[in-house]
Write an enzyme that holds these catalytic residues in place. Structure first.
Site, PDB file in Angstrom:
ATOM      1  N   GLU A 256       0.888  -1.165   0.000  1.00 14.81           N
ATOM      2  CA  GLU A 256       0.000   0.000   0.000  1.00 14.81           C
ATOM      3  C   GLU A 256       0.916   1.201   0.000  1.00 14.81           C
ATOM      4  O   GLU A 256       1.540   1.516   1.020  1.00 14.81           O
ATOM      5  CB  GLU A 256      -0.863   0.019   1.264  1.00 14.81           C
ATOM      6  CG  GLU A 256      -1.832  -1.130   1.380  1.00 14.81           C
ATOM      7  CD  GLU A 256      -2.900  -1.089   0.318  1.00 14.81           C
ATOM      8  OE1 GLU A 256      -3.253   0.017  -0.130  1.00 14.81           O
ATOM      9  OE2 GLU A 256      -3.343  -2.158  -0.100  1.00 14.81           O
ATOM     10  N   CYS A 293      -3.088   8.530   3.152  1.00 12.13           N
ATOM     11  CA  CYS A 293      -2.810   8.026   1.799  1.00 12.13           C
ATOM     12  C   CYS A 293      -4.006   8.238   0.896  1.00 12.13           C
ATOM     13  O   CYS A 293      -3.872   8.269  -0.318  1.00 12.13           O
ATOM     14  CB  CYS A 293      -2.461   6.555   1.880  1.00 12.13           C
ATOM     15  SG  CYS A 293      -3.697   5.611   2.762  1.00 12.13           S
TER      16      CYS A 293
HETATM   17  P1  NAP Z   1       8.462   4.885   4.704  1.00 14.40           P
HETATM   18  O1  NAP Z   1       9.635   5.695   5.005  1.00 14.40           O
HETATM   19  O2  NAP Z   1       8.446   4.031   3.506  1.00 14.40           O
HETATM   20  O3  NAP Z   1       8.201   4.035   6.024  1.00 14.40           O
HETATM   21  C1  NAP Z   1       7.140   3.126   6.115  1.00 14.40           C
HETATM   22  C2  NAP Z   1       7.536   1.965   7.015  1.00 14.40           C
HETATM   23  O4  NAP Z   1       8.600   1.229   6.414  1.00 14.40           O
HETATM   24  C3  NAP Z   1       8.049   2.384   8.383  1.00 14.40           C
HETATM   25  O5  NAP Z   1       7.574   1.466   9.338  1.00 14.40           O
HETATM   26  C4  NAP Z   1       9.567   2.268   8.229  1.00 14.40           C
HETATM   27  O6  NAP Z   1      10.213   2.022   9.440  1.00 14.40           O
HETATM   28  C5  NAP Z   1       9.641   1.041   7.357  1.00 14.40           C
HETATM   29  N1  NAP Z   1      10.895   0.884   6.634  1.00 14.40           N
HETATM   30  C6  NAP Z   1      11.660   1.829   6.048  1.00 14.40           C
HETATM   31  N2  NAP Z   1      12.717   1.260   5.439  1.00 14.40           N
HETATM   32  C7  NAP Z   1      12.616  -0.081   5.646  1.00 14.40           C
HETATM   33  C8  NAP Z   1      13.402  -1.209   5.279  1.00 14.40           C
HETATM   34  N3  NAP Z   1      14.498  -1.085   4.548  1.00 14.40           N
HETATM   35  N4  NAP Z   1      13.011  -2.448   5.681  1.00 14.40           N
HETATM   36  C9  NAP Z   1      11.901  -2.598   6.406  1.00 14.40           C
HETATM   37  N5  NAP Z   1      11.115  -1.559   6.799  1.00 14.40           N
HETATM   38  C10 NAP Z   1      11.455  -0.318   6.415  1.00 14.40           C
HETATM   39  O7  NAP Z   1       7.156   5.756   4.570  1.00 14.40           O
HETATM   40  P2  NAP Z   1       6.753   7.050   5.369  1.00 14.40           P
HETATM   41  O8  NAP Z   1       7.359   8.198   4.692  1.00 14.40           O
HETATM   42  O9  NAP Z   1       6.952   6.872   6.811  1.00 14.40           O
HETATM   43  O10 NAP Z   1       5.176   6.968   5.106  1.00 14.40           O
HETATM   44  C11 NAP Z   1       4.472   7.877   4.354  1.00 14.40           C
HETATM   45  C12 NAP Z   1       4.076   7.293   3.023  1.00 14.40           C
HETATM   46  O11 NAP Z   1       3.223   6.173   3.191  1.00 14.40           O
HETATM   47  C13 NAP Z   1       3.295   8.283   2.227  1.00 14.40           C
HETATM   48  O12 NAP Z   1       3.861   8.392   0.961  1.00 14.40           O
HETATM   49  C14 NAP Z   1       1.898   7.705   2.130  1.00 14.40           C
HETATM   50  O13 NAP Z   1       1.225   7.997   0.947  1.00 14.40           O
HETATM   51  C15 NAP Z   1       2.115   6.258   2.303  1.00 14.40           C
HETATM   52  N6  NAP Z   1       0.952   5.654   2.921  1.00 14.40           N
HETATM   53  C16 NAP Z   1       0.186   4.779   2.224  1.00 14.40           C
HETATM   54  C17 NAP Z   1      -0.928   4.205   2.812  1.00 14.40           C
HETATM   55  C18 NAP Z   1      -1.795   3.220   2.085  1.00 14.40           C
HETATM   56  O14 NAP Z   1      -2.647   2.624   2.726  1.00 14.40           O
HETATM   57  N7  NAP Z   1      -1.640   3.011   0.815  1.00 14.40           N
HETATM   58  C19 NAP Z   1      -1.256   4.515   4.125  1.00 14.40           C
HETATM   59  C20 NAP Z   1      -0.457   5.415   4.800  1.00 14.40           C
HETATM   60  C21 NAP Z   1       0.649   5.973   4.184  1.00 14.40           C
HETATM   61  P3  NAP Z   1      10.960   3.180  10.273  1.00 14.40           P
HETATM   62  O15 NAP Z   1       9.911   4.159  10.651  1.00 14.40           O
HETATM   63  O16 NAP Z   1      11.524   2.441  11.420  1.00 14.40           O
HETATM   64  O17 NAP Z   1      11.976   3.747   9.337  1.00 14.40           O
END
Ligand code: NAP
Length: 517
Positions: A256, A293
């Site tokens: 997602e 999102c």
């Molecule tokens: P992100 O940086 O991709 O982080 C999301 C999750 O992934 C966090 O728990 C992060 O952990 C983890 N993560 C990061 N690198 C990783 C790796 N190499 N291995 C395993 N886990 C890893 O995203 P964000 O910036 O926090 O979130 C915002 C984005 O999410 C927005 O773009 C939004 O559109 C999207 N979103 C989508 C939905 C949907 O339902 N489609 C819902 C909400 C948000 P850490 O925090 O520990 O780094």
């Protein structure tokens, strides 16, 4: 300061090394710290596979449903504490905190009810016997049974409670154990929720574990019977998707990711529908400070209505009270972290460099009714206008993850659909129309590009939910840049955790095995 712990192999555990600090984005004050260094995360995967999975798979759907009911109840009992904590430490207004926490409680309760209806079975029989030979004695039954591994759930920062619960509800009901990993920056609320879940004593050992912080390269320890469900940015999704073992072992992966959601206002709308469009647009821009999102980012309106819509939206946005999340009148709080604030400024610049004009708000100076503008991560709301969306790129591709939307003109339903589709695949598109011919063409035109199309009209204006609200009975996900995944949607949400198999052979023996005779 609160020290977060991980719940692994039946025990709360702290990591070593230098902890990561979590900050209140309204004040900049540190509120918690956590570390996962040195924790046996691979051991947790094995514990789930060998202890949690067998316990869950021998339970009936009804028994698993009871468990979900108990977890929902535990969160309901902890609700006030979770709301207070969310407001005090994560920059959310009380109303936004309810959206998250009540969403978690409601989704678990929904799946508890759904599971109860499935009764004593523990697997699904998918359809009737297929005749495979001349004699009906030799036949095929399709079944769906839970994988024998563990579901690793990696969540985004914006819904610490709901994000954790909605994924876990489907996996647990399907019969798979879960390890939840919230985003570190907002893991405090998820941690308190998990404490309440563990204290309820409702879960069998190994059914639900929790990692309060980074997971390193844990994904590389996943195996072919495991599931990885991820919510977050497209960049992280790409990394996980291309992880060697995810490819080589075909680890089941659901993504997602982000989405440049759009709303289309039809040329012919009643005042009820027009007011609904304005109300939903302002809500989608400002709820959770636009960090959803499913928030609407692009607004397509008939070219001859652009001025009127701009003026009406600006008037409504001017009434939004920005300030401290705890102040009763506040409608819009800060963004979740300073990193998110910096990122929002960077993405906004891309839209403005491409020609989008700011028609409401000032990204450099937010007027607060309460709180500290310098210490807090305040941003927007901002309304942009772009008069030539056909020749623009960024507006269809860049997600400013905050209270920001861009108003644009279109002419004719085909052009509206084509412009929306430039988003490259979205979670939700919304349409406001009272013209049946326009509605039919738009609904069917938008459908292949989205997981959900929300249709507002005068007939449903006073009963409809809002486009950004994800309901457990409707699928959540979308093609293309939205990740290509799918969650929820009632029992459809369980499919990620189930293997479909056809059992071919002697009808009598197979039917006995399946409890059909
Ligand atoms: P992100 O940086 O991709 O982080 C999301 C999750 O992934 C966090 O728990 C992060 O952990 C983890 N993560 C990061 N690198 C990783 C790796 N190499 N291995 C395993 N886990 C890893 O995203 P964000 O910036 O926090 O979130 C915002 C984005 O999410 C927005 O773009 C939004 O559109 C999207 N979103 C989508 C939905 C949907 O339902 N489609 C819902 C909400 C948000 P850490 O925090 O520990 O780094």
């Amino acid at each position: 300061m609160i020290e977060l712990k991980s719940y692994l192999q039946g025990k709360w555990q702290s990591g070593g090394g230098v902890p990561v600090e979590l900050f209140d984005p309204a004040t900049g004050r540190p509120v918690a710290r956590t570390s996962t260094a040195g924790l046996d995360l691979v051991g947790a995967l094995n514990y789930a596979r060998t202890v949690g999975n067998p316990a869950l798979r021998q339970m009936s759907f009804a028994a698993r449903a009871e468990l979900l009911g108990a977890v929902s109840k535990a969160l309901r009992e902890a609700r006030e504490q979770l709301l207070d904590l969310s407001v005090a430490t994560s920059g959310t207004t009380r109303s936004d905190a309810k959206f998250d926490v009540d969403g978690a409680i409601g989704t678990l309760a929904y799946y508890a009810d759904l599971g109860a209806e499935l009764g004593d079975r523990s697997i699904f029989v998918d359809g009737d016997a297929e005749k495979l030979a001349r004699s009906p004695r030799f036949c095929g039954y399709h079944i769906k049974s839970a994988l024998t591994g563990v579901a690793l759930h990696i969540n985004a920062f914006n819904f610490p409670a709901w994000g954790m619960a909605e994924k876990a509800a489907c996996a647990l009901l399907a019969g798979m154990p879960v390890i939840s990993k919230p985003a570190t920056s907002t893991a405090l609320v998820a941690f308190r929720a998990m404490e309440a879940i563990v204290q309820s004593g409702a879960l069998p050992a190994g059914a639900w574990q929790f990692i309060a912080g980074p997971v390193g390269d844990l994904v590389s320890a996943l195996d072919s019977q495991d599931v990885l469900a991820f919510t977050g940015s497209a960049a992280t999704a790409r990394k996980l998707r291309t992880s060697t073992n995810v490819i080589e072992r075909s680890v089941r992966l659901n993504v997602e990711a982000d989405s440049i959601n759009a709303a289309v206002l039809a040329p012919a709308v009643t005042d009820d529908s027009y007011q609904m469009f304005l109300r939903d647009t302002v809500r989608e821009m400002t709820q959770k400070a636009g960090q959803k999102c499913t928030a609407t980012r692009r607004l397509f309106v008939p070219a001859d209505q652009l001025e009127r819509v701009q003026s009406d939206l600006c008037e409504r946005l001017a009434q939004i009270v920005i300030g401290e999340p705890s102040a009763e009148q506040t409608r819009l709080g800060p963004l979740a972290t300073r990193a998110q604030l910096d990122e929002a400024h960077r993405q906004l610049k891309l839209l403005r460099d491409e020609g989008a004009k700011l028609v409401f708000g000032d990204p450099e100076r937010v007027t607060l009714e309460s709180g500290d503008a310098a210490a807090g991560c305040y941003f927007g709301p901002l309304l942009l206008r772009l008069d030539d969306p056909q020749n623009a790129q960024h507006v269809h591709q860049v997600e400013v993850f905050g209270p920001v939307a861009t108003l644009m003109p279109y002419t004719g339903v085909e052009q509206a659909v084509a412009l929306v589709a430039r988003g490259g695949g979205g979670l939700v598109a919304s349409l406001y129309s009272d013209d049946p011919a326009f509605s039919s063409a738009a609904l069917l035109g938008l459908a292949p590009h989205h997981g959900r199309v929300f249709f507002g009209s005068a007939k449903v204006a006073d009963v409809a939910t809002t486009p950004g609200m994800v309901l457990p009975g409707s699928v959540h996900g979308g093609p293309g840049r939205a990740g290509g995944g799918e969650e929820l949607g009632g029992l459809r949400g369980l499919d990620l955790y189930l293997q479909r198999t056809v059992l071919q052979g002697d009808r009598a023996v197979i039917e006995r095995a399946l409890g059909l005779r």
